[in-house]
Design an enzyme around this catalytic site. Structure first.
Site, short mmCIF file in Angstrom:
data_model
loop_
_atom_site.label_atom_id
_atom_site.label_comp_id
_atom_site.label_asym_id
_atom_site.label_seq_id
_atom_site.Cartn_x
_atom_site.Cartn_y
_atom_site.Cartn_z
N HIS A 111 -2.72 -3.82 -10.90
CA HIS A 111 -3.34 -2.77 -11.30
C HIS A 111 -3.69 -2.94 -12.83
O HIS A 111 -2.72 -3.44 -13.62
CB HIS A 111 -2.41 -1.51 -11.04
CG HIS A 111 -1.87 -1.35 -9.51
ND1 HIS A 111 -2.78 -0.41 -8.84
CD2 HIS A 111 -0.98 -1.76 -8.79
CE1 HIS A 111 -2.43 -0.49 -7.77
NE2 HIS A 111 -1.29 -1.12 -7.52
N CYS A 166 0.79 -1.33 -0.13
CA CYS A 166 0.30 -0.01 0.20
C CYS A 166 0.97 1.23 0.04
O CYS A 166 1.82 1.31 0.93
CB CYS A 166 -0.97 0.01 1.29
SG CYS A 166 -2.08 1.33 1.40
N GLY A 181 -0.99 2.62 -7.04
CA GLY A 181 -1.68 2.84 -8.09
C GLY A 181 -1.14 4.07 -9.15
O GLY A 181 -0.94 3.84 -10.27
N CYS A 193 -4.32 6.44 -4.50
CA CYS A 193 -3.76 5.16 -4.32
C CYS A 193 -2.36 5.49 -4.82
O CYS A 193 -1.92 5.74 -5.82
CB CYS A 193 -4.41 4.18 -5.33
SG CYS A 193 -3.76 2.62 -5.64
N GLU A 226 -10.29 1.07 -6.16
CA GLU A 226 -9.55 0.22 -5.35
C GLU A 226 -9.98 -1.20 -5.31
O GLU A 226 -11.22 -1.33 -4.82
CB GLU A 226 -9.13 0.88 -4.00
CG GLU A 226 -7.79 1.09 -4.02
CD GLU A 226 -7.28 1.81 -2.40
OE1 GLU A 226 -7.24 0.76 -1.73
OE2 GLU A 226 -6.89 2.85 -2.35
C1 ZDR Z 1 -4.27 1.53 -3.25
C2 ZDR Z 1 -3.47 1.61 -2.05
N1 ZDR Z 1 -4.43 2.02 -0.89
C3 ZDR Z 1 -2.06 2.30 -2.30
O1 ZDR Z 1 -1.93 3.51 -1.66
O2 ZDR Z 1 -1.28 1.75 -2.63
C4 ZDR Z 1 -3.22 0.10 -1.57
C5 ZDR Z 1 -4.29 -0.56 -0.79
C6 ZDR Z 1 -4.45 -2.11 -1.27
C7 ZDR Z 1 -5.34 -2.28 -2.68
N2 ZDR Z 1 -6.57 -2.00 -2.24
C8 ZDR Z 1 -5.14 -3.56 -2.97
O3 ZDR Z 1 -4.09 -3.83 -3.79
O4 ZDR Z 1 -6.11 -4.49 -2.73
#
Ligand code: ZDR
Length: 279
Positions: free
Chosen positions: A164, A72, A225, A222, A213
Site C-alpha cells: 500500500h 484481502c 488499505g 479496501c 486498488e
Molecule cells: C483491497 C482489498 N480488496 C482489501 O479489502 O484488502 C484487497 C484486494 C487485493 C488488492 N487489490 C491487492 O493487493 O492486489
C-alpha cells in the site's frame, strides 16, 4: 460451478469452495471472466475457500485482472461469514491461512447470522523490502517524495501482506486521484505494483479515504488499505491509534493495538448464490 456473491462495504467478491482447475493460467482467466461486470458475474475479486495445512481453512484471492493478492481485508470478512453460515467452522474465532500469513477473524452474531467481523490482521510491515518499494533506502518509507507524471506526491509505504502507498492530502475534492492512482500503482518504485490510498484527516480519529486498488482500479472500499491508512496516519503524527476509516462504500473501525497487531471491524453481506457456466 456453484458460487456465492458477497460484499464488504461494496467491495464485492465471488466466493467458491473448490478450485475448478489446477492450471494457474486457466484460474487467472476464470477470475477475469467471472469478475467481468458485463460478460460475467461482476466482482472486484474471486475468492476461494480451501482446506488449509496450517489452519482449518485457507483463502486465495484473485483480483479482477487475474493477478493473485496476498490478502484481502474486506474479502476475509466475507470469507468468515460464509465459513460460519455454511458450517465449515463452528467457532466464533478461527484461523485462516493466507499468502500474508495466518489471519484471525472473530464473528459477531445477531440472530444466528454473522453481522460484523473483527479481524486480527497481524502486524503492519514497514521495511522497504517488505512492501516492496525501491529507491528509498532499506528502512521505513514515511512521507517520502515520489515524482508522478511531473507532480510530486508524499507517500508512506505500508504492507499488510499486500503493498500500500498512502498519500495524505488537505483536500480530497480538489485532487485528481483517479489520474494519479494508476500512475502510482504502476510506478517503477513498486516492483509488485501497489494499492494506492488518498486520505484526508477529518479528525485525528476520522479518516476519509479514496481507494485505487492494485489490479482492480477504483473500488468502494479496501480493508487491508484501511489498516495501512491508519498506520501511515499515525506514523506521520496526525492520527490516533484507533479511528474510523470512511471509504466510499461505508465505514470501518481500525485499531493499532499495543501488541502491534491491527484489528479491523466491519460488515459482510451475502447478496445471492448462483451457478456459473464455464462454456
Ligand atoms: C483491497 C482489498 N480488496 C482489501 O479489502 O484488502 C484487497 C484486494 C487485493 C488488492 N487489490 C491487492 O493487493 O492486489
Amino acid at each position: 460451478m456453484n458460487f456465492a456473491k458477497f460484499h464488504g462495504l461494496g467491495n464485492d467478491f465471488v466466493l467458491m469452495e473448490a478450485l475448478p482447475t489446477t492450471d494457474e493460467q486457466e484460474l487467472r482467466q476464470l477470475a477475469r471472466r467471472i469478475c467481468d461486470r458485463n460478460f460475467g458475474v461482476g466482482a472486484d475479486g474471486l475468492i476461494f475457500i480451501l482446506p488449509g495445512s496450517k489452519a482449518p481453512l485457507r483463502m486465495r484471492i484473485l483480483n479482477a485482472d487475474g493477478t493473485e493478492a496476498e490478502m484481502c481485508g474486506n474479502g476475509i470478512r466475507c470469507f468468515a461469514k460464509y465459513a460460519h453460515e455454511r458450517n465449515l467452522i463452528d467457532t466464533d474465532e478461527f484461523e485462516v491461512e493466507t499468502l500474508a500469513g495466518i489471519i484471525r477473524p472473530r464473528l459477531f452474531l445477531a440472530d444466528g447470522q454473522v453481522a460484523e467481523v473483527c479481524v486480527d490482521m497481524g502486524r503492519p510491515r514497514l521495511q522497504a523490502a517488505d512492501i516492496p518499494v525501491v529507491g528509498f533506502g532499506s528502512g521505513p518509507v514515511i512521507n517520502a517524495e515520489l515524482v508522478v507524471a511531473g507532480a510530486t506526491v508524499k507517500f508512506t509505504a505500508v504492507s499488510m501482506g499486500n503493498p500500500h502507498a498512502v498519500i495524505i492530502v488537505d483536500d480530497l475534492d480538489s485532487l485528481p486521484w483517479q489520474e494519479l492512482g494508476p500512475k502510482i500503482e504502476m510506478h517503477p518504485a513498486f516492483p509488485r505494483k501497489t494499492n494506492v490510498h488518498f486520505v484526508q484527516l477529518l479528525k485525528p480519529d476520522q479518516l476519509l479515504v479514496k481507494v485505487w486498488e492494485r489490479g482492480a482500479g477504483p473500488t468502494l472500499a479496501c480493508g487491508t488499505g484501511a489498516c495501512a491508512v491508519l498506520v501511515a496516519s499515525v506514523l506521520t503524527g496526525t492520527a490516533k491509534r484507533e479511528a474510523q476509516v470512511e471509504l466510499p462504500g461505508g465505514k470501518l473501525r481500525v485499531r493499532w493495538d499495543e501488541d502491534d497487531h491491527i484489528y479491523m471491524t466491519g460488515p459482510a453481506v451475502h447478496v445471492f448464490d448462483g451457478v456459473f457456466h464455464l462454456a
